[in-house]
Design an enzyme around this catalytic site. Structure first.
Site, PDB file in Angstrom:
ATOM      1  CG  ASP A 155      -0.153  -0.039   2.544  1.00  0.00           C
ATOM      2  OD1 ASP A 155       0.772  -0.879   2.633  1.00  0.00           O
ATOM      3  OD2 ASP A 155      -0.474   0.728   3.473  1.00  0.00           O
ATOM      4  CD  GLU A 156      -0.682   4.796   3.100  1.00  0.00           C
ATOM      5  OE1 GLU A 156       0.347   4.767   3.796  1.00  0.00           O
ATOM      6  OE2 GLU A 156      -1.777   5.220   3.517  1.00  0.00           O
TER       7      GLU A 156
END
Length: 338
Positions: A155-156
């Site tokens: 993620d991210e």
């Protein structure tokens, strides 16, 4: 409700502390695990999603990334035993793309950063990048031979597409950052499938929204429709019972998290509109900090009431006030032990 409830604990929940002046988190010592695992099981949890980060006892070439306070192999075995006794399945989480500050902060791995100034994201095209995460996965799975699931984070990955390698690749391959993301994640998944046949792989889906076919689908319904069209058959949802409200939150806003879970229940009920998708589980995340170098959010002890309310709400499909007394007694009994 026929699904699993898995609690996601970021590495700091398992951190043992840095000395007498530091804040020590609730699972810091193994004997504290003995206290909390029965509570989690009684509240309805089926598993624990554990992001060790630098608290895993990495060896060999990876020894540099382990914390001086990392768990020993014996302590990990004890945690596994305690989880089994309380019927909690442990799912290891190994970040393979974003949130790799605990690795990329070391000079040895500077050359694998997507952006030279920032240690958060891996350059997936750099020589040695895939080999690095493969070795991390090998070592963690060696200590979890019973694991049927593994979570690879992903993620991210905020800086993806910023390195010269990535810019050149995007120029030659249509410019879709989402495709570049999938290229790396697919390589990781193929490696895991070869490493351990039959293992089921989880990852956070926010980066998929950068794909040209998905990025304009801002609403959950449109996202689910897109994922159904893409062939996804199994899906987990994720929520938060602590930490996600403010980066330096000190006290958990219970109603804020409760209302979020009540909204999530509406989304869960809507999934029947997507017959090819099966909801396999829900991960209740307990954020300890937003990033490796930021301050801690509120610690677990003050968030236990929120955890109880949110988990029971999901378990029973509604917020049942008559269960409040039972929850309070269980929580007070637990807090006396810490």
């Amino acid at each position: 409700m026929d699904r699993s409830f898995c609690l996601y604990f970021h590495n700091d929940l398992f951190r043992k502390g840095f000395g007498k002046h530091s804040l020590t988190n609730i699972l810091g010592q193994v004997n504290n695990v003995l206290s909390i695992f029965p509570l989690l099981s009684s509240l309805g949890a089926d598993g624990i999603l554990v992001e060790y980060e630098d608290m895993f006892p990495y060896e060999g070439e990876l020894q540099i990334i382990r914390s001086p306070f990392a768990y020993s192999i014996e302590e990990i075995e004890e945690i596994k035993t305690l989880a089994k006794l309380n019927k909690l399945e442990l799912i290891p989480l190994v970040q393979v793309f974003g949130h790799l500050e605990f690795v990329l902060k070391h000079e040895k791995y500077f050359h694998l950063r997507e952006v030279a100034m920032f240690p958060n994201s891996l350059n997936p095209l750099a020589p040695g990048a895939l080999k690095l995460v493969e070795e991390m996965l090998i070592q963690v799975l060696q200590r979890h031979p019973e694991a049927q699931w593994i979570h690879v984070g992903a993620d991210e990955v905020w800086d993806l597409g910023e390195s010269e390698d990535s810019k050149l690749w995007l120029k030659e391959n249509g410019g879709d950052v989402g495709v570049l993301f999938l290229r790396h994640v697919t390589a990781v998944c193929l490696f895991l499938a070869e490493l351990r046949s039959g293992i089921k792989i989880l990852f956070w889906e926010d980066m998929l929204r950068k794909m040209s076919a998905v990025k304009h689908s801002l609403f959950v319904g449109k996202l689910l429709s897109k994922y159904q069209e893409a062939g996804f058959s199994g899906m987990w949802f994720a929520s938060a019972f602590k930490g996600a409200s403010e980066v330096d939150q000190m006290w958990t806003p219970i109603n804020h998290h409760l209302q979020n879970h009540l909204s999530l229940l509406k989304v869960i009920k809507s999934i029947i509109q997507y017959p090819s998708i099966t909801l396999q589980g829900i991960a209740l995340t307990g954020w300890q900090r937003y990033r490796h170098h930021t301050v801690l959010c509120e610690l677990l002890p003050v968030a236990i009431p929120s955890l109880a309310v949110c988990l029971q709400t999901l378990k029973y499909g509604e917020y049942q006030k008559h269960r409040k007394t039972l929850q309070t007694l269980e929580i007070l009994d637990f807090l006396r032990t810490i």
